[in-house]
Design a protein around this motif. Structure first.
Motif, short mmCIF file in Angstrom:
data_model
loop_
_atom_site.label_atom_id
_atom_site.label_comp_id
_atom_site.label_asym_id
_atom_site.label_seq_id
_atom_site.Cartn_x
_atom_site.Cartn_y
_atom_site.Cartn_z
N UNK A 228 0.82 -1.21 0.00
CA UNK A 228 0.00 0.00 0.00
C UNK A 228 0.86 1.26 0.00
N UNK A 229 2.15 1.12 -0.39
CA UNK A 229 3.03 2.28 -0.31
C UNK A 229 4.02 2.40 -1.46
N UNK A 230 3.91 1.56 -2.49
CA UNK A 230 4.93 1.57 -3.55
C UNK A 230 4.38 2.05 -4.90
N UNK A 265 3.74 10.43 -1.11
CA UNK A 265 2.64 10.53 -2.08
C UNK A 265 1.37 9.83 -1.62
N UNK A 266 1.48 8.90 -0.65
CA UNK A 266 0.34 8.11 -0.16
C UNK A 266 -0.22 7.20 -1.23
N UNK A 267 0.59 6.86 -2.22
CA UNK A 267 0.13 5.96 -3.27
C UNK A 267 0.68 4.55 -3.07
N UNK A 268 -0.22 3.57 -3.10
CA UNK A 268 0.15 2.17 -3.06
C UNK A 268 -0.38 1.45 -4.28
N UNK A 269 -1.70 1.53 -4.48
CA UNK A 269 -2.35 0.97 -5.66
C UNK A 269 -3.21 2.04 -6.32
N UNK A 270 -2.59 2.99 -7.03
CA UNK A 270 -3.37 4.02 -7.72
C UNK A 270 -3.99 3.43 -8.99
N UNK A 271 -5.27 3.09 -8.93
CA UNK A 271 -5.85 2.31 -10.02
C UNK A 271 -6.56 3.14 -11.08
N UNK A 285 -7.32 7.89 -7.97
CA UNK A 285 -8.11 6.98 -7.15
C UNK A 285 -7.16 5.94 -6.58
N UNK A 286 -6.89 6.04 -5.30
CA UNK A 286 -5.96 5.15 -4.59
C UNK A 286 -6.77 4.18 -3.73
N UNK A 287 -6.69 2.89 -4.07
CA UNK A 287 -7.58 1.92 -3.43
C UNK A 287 -6.98 1.23 -2.22
N UNK A 288 -5.64 1.28 -2.05
CA UNK A 288 -5.01 0.50 -0.99
C UNK A 288 -4.61 1.34 0.22
N UNK A 289 -3.94 2.45 0.02
CA UNK A 289 -3.39 3.22 1.12
C UNK A 289 -4.51 3.76 2.00
N UNK A 290 -4.47 3.39 3.28
CA UNK A 290 -5.50 3.85 4.22
C UNK A 290 -6.87 3.26 3.96
N UNK A 291 -6.95 2.26 3.08
CA UNK A 291 -8.23 1.66 2.73
C UNK A 291 -8.92 2.33 1.56
N UNK A 314 -13.24 4.75 1.11
CA UNK A 314 -13.09 3.30 1.11
C UNK A 314 -13.40 2.74 -0.27
N UNK A 315 -12.49 1.90 -0.77
CA UNK A 315 -12.71 1.23 -2.05
C UNK A 315 -12.65 2.13 -3.25
N UNK A 316 -11.96 3.27 -3.15
CA UNK A 316 -11.87 4.21 -4.28
C UNK A 316 -11.45 3.48 -5.55
N UNK A 317 -12.25 3.60 -6.60
CA UNK A 317 -12.02 2.73 -7.76
C UNK A 317 -11.91 3.44 -9.10
N UNK A 318 -12.58 4.56 -9.32
CA UNK A 318 -12.44 5.26 -10.60
C UNK A 318 -12.86 6.71 -10.45
#
Length: 324
Positions: A228-230, A265-271, A285-291, A314-318
């Protein structure tokens, strides 16, 4: 000015700064809206400078893939819970700072694992990750009709029309696939990309956005799906010229790009990603960092930049942004 990009949640008011007019003053846009979906629920959250936060509730319980069509004032959303594409009309009137239950028209439940959407005219393309396919729907007066189904041979995620060409990220890789004149060739059931290139510096790409005004392409990098951080994103300026200069199977050098990544940046899984030229902001939309978060970065950010805005979702997706 109208901006529609290729596309989750609520941002604070400060992310929408005033735009500059030709005389050097500032003006407030007529509309400035970030549309956002979540896999945690079926709500579409709209943050709007003019009307404040609106929540548009739907019958779906999980959404991913969103595009606003300003010409028809319709919002297209893919449901992951119900596996259909929806179109919701008369959006401008319903973005009014309140919670509103919206109704629309749904396609048949043709989808398996919908991700991103791309719109060209009356065609709406849905990228389906489990089937490695593009589903091509036609918006008609009667609703949404599924036409061509295109096999890609690889897992897909983010997609974006660049003129008549469809740009598609190749999931589980750092590659970008380009389908020239996609809709003219979508009747071919197994369609190979015209060109596939590697974007140096990316580990695993997911989101994509293109801005024609600046000829700017943005692609996200989720790194490891377990971290959640890479995560990060790449800005590719003069994009169509740069991409045209790379041979099929070649690599676009990271030296010609700007990478934003790192602990700040608080980016882990920017989808997913969208961009607005007027506000000079990249929305993630970052789905992992902080939930789950919505992040906003200045277009001039680079390296281990701190986002201008970080808001939990939570669950930010698009995401998709509209400005006029």
């Amino acid at each position: 000015m109208k901006k529609q990009i290729l596309a989750i949640a609520v941002l604070s008011l400060t992310i929408f700064s005033c735009t500059s007019d030709d005389d050097g003053g500032s003006t407030t846009p007529n509309r400035a809206e970030l549309y956002a979906t979540s896999t945690a629920n079926g709500d579409i959250t709209v943050y709007d400078l003019v009307n404040g936060t609106s929540t548009l509730t739907t019958s779906s319980t999980s959404n991913e893939g969103i595009q606003y069509d300003a010409g028809s004032d319709e919002l297209f959303v893919a449901s992951r819970s119900d596996l259909y594409l929806s179109v919701y009309p008369n959006i401008e009137a319903q973005v009014n700072g309140t919670m509103t239950a919206i109704t629309g028209v749904n396609s048949a439940a043709n989808l398996i694992s919908p991700r991103a959407l791309a719109i060209s005219g009356d065609k709406v393309v849905v990228a389906d990750n489990d089937t490695n396919q593009f589903y091509v729907f036609t918006r008609t007066a009667a609703g949404l009709t599924l036409g061509d189904v295109v096999d890609t041979g690889f897992p897909v995620w983010g997609i974006e029309f660049v003129g008549d060409d469809l740009y598609a990220v190749v999931d589980s890789s750092s590659d970008l696939a380009i389908y020239e004149n996609f809709l003219a060739n979508s009747s071919i059931s197994l369609l190979a990309p015209t060109k596939q290139i590697t974007i140096e510096g990316i580990v695993r790409t997911h989101g994509i956005a293109y801005d024609a005004t600046d000829n700017l392409l943005i692609m996200t990098d989720i790194g490891s799906a377990m971290s959640d951080s890479d995560g990060g994103y790449h800005l590719i300026p003069n994009a169509t010229t740069q991409i045209a200069g790379v041979a099929n199977g070649g690599t676009l050098s990271v030296a010609t790009q700007t990478r934003v990544a790192g602990s700040n940046t608080l980016m882990g899984n920017p989808i997913d990603v969208t961009y607005d030229t007027v506000l000079n902001t990249v929305y993630i939309a970052e789905i992992a960092n902080g939930g789950g978060r919505i992040l906003g970065f200045s277009a001039t950010a680079s390296g281990n930049a701190t986002p201008n805005e970080s808001n939990m979702l939570a669950g930010a997706s698009s995401v998709d942004f509209y400005n006029e």
